[in-house]
Scaffold this active site. Structure first.
Site, PDB file in Angstrom:
ATOM      1  N   ARG A   1     -11.106  -1.506   9.707  1.00 42.46           N
ATOM      2  CA  ARG A   1     -10.228  -0.420  10.382  1.00 42.46           C
ATOM      3  C   ARG A   1     -10.824   0.087  11.618  1.00 42.46           C
ATOM      4  O   ARG A   1     -11.938  -0.424  11.949  1.00 42.46           O
ATOM      5  CB  ARG A   1     -10.480   1.057   9.491  1.00 42.46           C
ATOM      6  CG  ARG A   1      -9.472   0.920   8.105  1.00 42.46           C
ATOM      7  CD  ARG A   1      -9.720   1.913   7.205  1.00 42.46           C
ATOM      8  NE  ARG A   1     -10.675   1.844   6.330  1.00 42.46           N
ATOM      9  CZ  ARG A   1     -11.196   2.655   5.219  1.00 42.46           C
ATOM     10  NH1 ARG A   1     -10.137   3.654   5.112  1.00 42.46           N
ATOM     11  NH2 ARG A   1     -11.904   2.282   4.573  1.00 42.46           N
TER      12      ARG A   1
ATOM     13  N   TYR B   1       0.815  -1.347   0.163  1.00 44.55           N
ATOM     14  CA  TYR B   1      -0.165  -0.071  -0.010  1.00 44.55           C
ATOM     15  C   TYR B   1       0.808   1.244  -0.162  1.00 44.55           C
ATOM     16  O   TYR B   1       0.737   2.174  -0.817  1.00 44.55           O
ATOM     17  CB  TYR B   1      -0.824  -0.071   1.221  1.00 44.55           C
ATOM     18  CG  TYR B   1      -1.831   0.867   1.316  1.00 44.55           C
ATOM     19  CD1 TYR B   1      -2.983   1.072   0.725  1.00 44.55           C
ATOM     20  CD2 TYR B   1      -1.711   2.132   2.108  1.00 44.55           C
ATOM     21  CE1 TYR B   1      -3.868   2.133   0.697  1.00 44.55           C
ATOM     22  CE2 TYR B   1      -2.580   3.209   2.493  1.00 44.55           C
ATOM     23  CZ  TYR B   1      -3.752   3.001   1.695  1.00 44.55           C
ATOM     24  OH  TYR B   1      -4.761   4.115   1.893  1.00 44.55           O
TER      25      TYR B   1
HETATM   26  P1  NAD Z   1     -12.705   1.684   0.402  1.00 44.15           P
HETATM   27  O1  NAD Z   1     -12.019   0.459   0.451  1.00 44.15           O
HETATM   28  O2  NAD Z   1     -14.150   1.845   1.185  1.00 44.15           O
HETATM   29  O3  NAD Z   1     -12.875   2.223  -1.045  1.00 44.15           O
HETATM   30  C1  NAD Z   1     -12.077   1.693  -2.330  1.00 44.15           C
HETATM   31  C2  NAD Z   1     -12.887   1.504  -3.321  1.00 44.15           C
HETATM   32  O4  NAD Z   1     -12.077   1.152  -4.502  1.00 44.15           O
HETATM   33  C3  NAD Z   1     -13.820   0.217  -3.224  1.00 44.15           C
HETATM   34  O5  NAD Z   1     -15.243   0.627  -3.762  1.00 44.15           O
HETATM   35  C4  NAD Z   1     -13.168  -1.004  -3.923  1.00 44.15           C
HETATM   36  O6  NAD Z   1     -14.147  -1.743  -4.437  1.00 44.15           O
HETATM   37  C5  NAD Z   1     -12.551  -0.205  -5.294  1.00 44.15           C
HETATM   38  N1  NAD Z   1     -11.358  -0.624  -5.631  1.00 44.15           N
HETATM   39  C6  NAD Z   1     -10.482  -1.441  -5.295  1.00 44.15           C
HETATM   40  N2  NAD Z   1      -9.652  -2.068  -6.283  1.00 44.15           N
HETATM   41  C7  NAD Z   1     -10.164  -1.526  -7.448  1.00 44.15           C
HETATM   42  C8  NAD Z   1      -9.685  -1.759  -8.660  1.00 44.15           C
HETATM   43  N3  NAD Z   1      -8.752  -2.531  -9.230  1.00 44.15           N
HETATM   44  N4  NAD Z   1     -10.520  -1.224  -9.800  1.00 44.15           N
HETATM   45  C9  NAD Z   1     -11.956  -0.726  -9.428  1.00 44.15           C
HETATM   46  N5  NAD Z   1     -12.162  -0.145  -8.193  1.00 44.15           N
HETATM   47  C10 NAD Z   1     -11.282  -0.769  -7.196  1.00 44.15           C
HETATM   48  O7  NAD Z   1     -11.499   2.754   0.865  1.00 44.15           O
HETATM   49  P2  NAD Z   1     -11.743   4.467   1.173  1.00 44.15           P
HETATM   50  O8  NAD Z   1     -11.620   4.560   2.753  1.00 44.15           O
HETATM   51  O9  NAD Z   1     -13.085   4.764   0.668  1.00 44.15           O
HETATM   52  O10 NAD Z   1     -10.493   4.934   0.385  1.00 44.15           O
HETATM   53  C11 NAD Z   1     -10.626   5.550  -0.910  1.00 44.15           C
HETATM   54  C12 NAD Z   1      -9.308   6.039  -1.176  1.00 44.15           C
HETATM   55  O11 NAD Z   1      -8.814   6.981  -0.157  1.00 44.15           O
HETATM   56  C13 NAD Z   1      -8.281   4.927  -1.334  1.00 44.15           C
HETATM   57  O12 NAD Z   1      -7.516   5.343  -2.601  1.00 44.15           O
HETATM   58  C14 NAD Z   1      -7.509   5.073  -0.327  1.00 44.15           C
HETATM   59  O13 NAD Z   1      -6.246   4.655  -0.479  1.00 44.15           O
HETATM   60  C15 NAD Z   1      -7.634   6.657  -0.007  1.00 44.15           C
HETATM   61  N6  NAD Z   1      -7.333   6.814   1.482  1.00 44.15           N
HETATM   62  C16 NAD Z   1      -8.486   6.638   2.465  1.00 44.15           C
HETATM   63  C17 NAD Z   1      -8.231   6.920   3.868  1.00 44.15           C
HETATM   64  C18 NAD Z   1      -9.155   6.967   5.001  1.00 44.15           C
HETATM   65  O14 NAD Z   1      -9.040   6.895   5.857  1.00 44.15           O
HETATM   66  N7  NAD Z   1     -10.566   6.403   4.289  1.00 44.15           N
HETATM   67  C19 NAD Z   1      -6.972   7.321   4.261  1.00 44.15           C
HETATM   68  C20 NAD Z   1      -5.966   7.552   3.170  1.00 44.15           C
HETATM   69  C21 NAD Z   1      -5.954   7.284   1.846  1.00 44.15           C
HETATM   70  N1  UDP Z   2      -6.267  -1.030  15.485  1.00 45.31           N
HETATM   71  C1  UDP Z   2      -7.208  -1.702  16.477  1.00 45.31           C
HETATM   72  N2  UDP Z   2      -8.034  -2.624  16.657  1.00 45.31           N
HETATM   73  C2  UDP Z   2      -8.659  -2.703  15.496  1.00 45.31           C
HETATM   74  C3  UDP Z   2      -8.354  -2.188  14.308  1.00 45.31           C
HETATM   75  C4  UDP Z   2      -7.237  -1.397  14.300  1.00 45.31           C
HETATM   76  O1  UDP Z   2      -6.311  -1.468  17.732  1.00 45.31           O
HETATM   77  O2  UDP Z   2      -9.497  -3.605  15.706  1.00 45.31           O
HETATM   78  C5  UDP Z   2      -5.245  -0.043  15.767  1.00 45.31           C
HETATM   79  C6  UDP Z   2      -4.286  -0.562  14.437  1.00 45.31           C
HETATM   80  O3  UDP Z   2      -3.205  -1.254  15.283  1.00 45.31           O
HETATM   81  C7  UDP Z   2      -3.712   0.841  14.431  1.00 45.31           C
HETATM   82  C8  UDP Z   2      -4.856   2.046  14.442  1.00 45.31           C
HETATM   83  O4  UDP Z   2      -5.716   1.110  15.134  1.00 45.31           O
HETATM   84  O5  UDP Z   2      -2.870   1.273  15.286  1.00 45.31           O
HETATM   85  C9  UDP Z   2      -5.437   2.279  13.045  1.00 45.31           C
HETATM   86  O6  UDP Z   2      -5.784   1.164  12.193  1.00 45.31           O
HETATM   87  P1  UDP Z   2      -6.482   1.315  11.108  1.00 45.31           P
HETATM   88  O7  UDP Z   2      -6.674  -0.035  10.639  1.00 45.31           O
HETATM   89  O8  UDP Z   2      -7.998   1.901  11.046  1.00 45.31           O
HETATM   90  O9  UDP Z   2      -5.653   2.203  10.104  1.00 45.31           O
HETATM   91  P2  UDP Z   2      -4.065   2.234   9.957  1.00 45.31           P
HETATM   92  O10 UDP Z   2      -4.086   4.162  10.389  1.00 45.31           O
HETATM   93  O11 UDP Z   2      -3.210   1.724  10.764  1.00 45.31           O
HETATM   94  O12 UDP Z   2      -4.056   2.503   8.438  1.00 45.31           O
END
Ligand code: NAD
Ligand code: UDP
Length: 321
Positions: free
Chosen positions: A186, A145
């Site tokens: 998460r 990732y």
């Molecule tokens: P999520 O897993 O809920 O959504 C990701 C989406 O992408 C899903 O609908 C999945 O089916 C789709 N997907 C995965 N692989 C694919 C592919 N090969 N082709 C087409 N679709 C595909 O995650 P999210 O939280 O909605 O995250 C969305 C974006 O934001 C991601 O790129 C993630 O890395 C980034 N992001 C999210 C967070 C957060 O806290 N939510 C933090 C940092 C970055």
């Molecule tokens: N975590 C936890 N219990 C859970 C899921 C996650 O204690 O059931 C912790 C994980 O080890 C990390 C933080 O919560 O330290 C955030 O985890 P998450 O998977 O949400 O996102 P990250 O920031 O690690 O990508």
């Protein structure tokens, strides 16, 4: 003519909110998703909207149609899901970025990348500023990732320098809210679902590691402001809520707001789990006039309401083994 906006990963957690918001703004929205972690169910209320199209498609495969703006969100974001098929995660981030950048180049579209605070790895600099290059393990279980998201950022900046593609790169910090999948894995969704089911709350490690949690509505405001910012603003720009909590504090808040009898249990800390994370959002405040408004308390209460109204998930939360 309505602006045509493509959202990849549009039926995932953030994508669903973004599609809803873009439709409210009067755009034509095309959502593409392979439903790996997202679902058609999330966007079911949008399917009757004549301005919404849902295409079942994998971003690893090139695609071509007229488009004005692209939000590239496709990629599983939860560690348990992105580690489940790490090679696919790298392909999605890297091939997906190339395919979407090629589409932007061909169609003259502006393109936004959903990058991540994971580009900072296990940071030795706190809070994290955009100028920090990070502390990332290139061969660990999170690398599929972290490193592919870093490579995607490189591709965005090289397409901009080499082909003048207009880019916007956001580094997103932990965001939570409705439409997270109950088995997303998460921390916020896990703790809330566990609390509502009266199950043990699984804290990994000693729970003293920190994260800074942003409510999804605030984050989506930031996405739109960045996409519409002036052409000089490319990013990378941090988007997140700078109020920092330990995971143990989060667990106790969830216990308090759900009024559950659940007890905290401690499980082993996953490898390379970052010890601290907090965004420096000086740039977002200055350049975008963006500042998250929703407190963790208000955001958790809204998210808890969402999960209460969902049909109870058949299986329990996805946790580490
Ligand atoms: P999520 O897993 O809920 O959504 C990701 C989406 O992408 C899903 O609908 C999945 O089916 C789709 N997907 C995965 N692989 C694919 C592919 N090969 N082709 C087409 N679709 C595909 O995650 P999210 O939280 O909605 O995250 C969305 C974006 O934001 C991601 O790129 C993630 O890395 C980034 N992001 C999210 C967070 C957060 O806290 N939510 C933090 C940092 C970055
Ligand atoms: N975590 C936890 N219990 C859970 C899921 C996650 O204690 O059931 C912790 C994980 O080890 C990390 C933080 O919560 O330290 C955030 O985890 P998450 O998977 O949400 O996102 P990250 O920031 O690690 O990508």
């Amino acid at each position: 003519m309505k602006k045509k906006v493509l959202v990849t990963g549009g039926s995932g957690f953030l994508g669903t909110h973004l599609c809803q918001r873009l439709l409210l703004k009067g755009y034509k929205v095309i959502c593409i998703d392979n439903f790996y972690t997202g679902s058609k169910e999330n966007v079911s209320t949008l399917l009757d909207n004549p301005n919404f199209d849902l295409i079942h498609h994998d971003v690893c495969v090139p695609i071509d149609f007229e488009v004005d703006e692209i939000y590239n969100l496709a990629c599983p974001a939860s560690p348990v899901h992105y580690q489940n098929n790490p090679v696919q995660t790298v392909k999605t981030s890297v091939h997906g970025a190339i395919n979407m950048l090629d589409l932007a180049k061909k169609r003259g579209a502006k393109i936004f990348q959903a990058s991540t605070s994971e580009v900072y790895g296990d940071p030795t600099c706190h809070p994290q500023k955009e100028t920090y290059f990070g502390n990332v393990n290139p061969v660990g279980i999170r690398s599929c990732y972290d490193e592919s998201k870093r490579c995607a950022e490189t591709l965005f900046f090289d397409y901009h320098r080499q082909y003048k593609v207009p880019i916007k790169v956001a580094r997103i910090f932990n965001t939570y809210g409705p439409f997270m999948h109950p088995n997303d894995g998460r921390v916020v969704s896990n703790f809330i679902v566990q609390a509502l089911r009266g199950e043990d709350i699984t804290v990994y490690g000693d729970g003293l590691q920190t994260r800074s949690f942003c409510y999804v509505d605030d984050l989506i405001d930031g996405f739109i402001l960045l996409m519409n910012s002036n052409d000089q603003i490319l990013g990378p720009i941090n988007l997140g809520n700078p109020t920092e909590f330990t995971i143990l504090e989060l667990a106790n808040l969830v216990i308090q707001y759900t009024n559950t009898q659940s007890k905290i249990v401690y499980k082993k800390l996953p490898l390379d789990d970052p010890k601290q994370r907090k965004p420096d959002i000086t740039q977002a405040k200055k350049l975008l006039r963006w500042d998250p408004k929703i407190s963790l308390k208000d955001g958790l209460i809204q998210t808890i309401e969402y999960f209460k109204n969902l049909a109870p998930p058949e299986q329990s939360t996805t946790t580490i083994k």
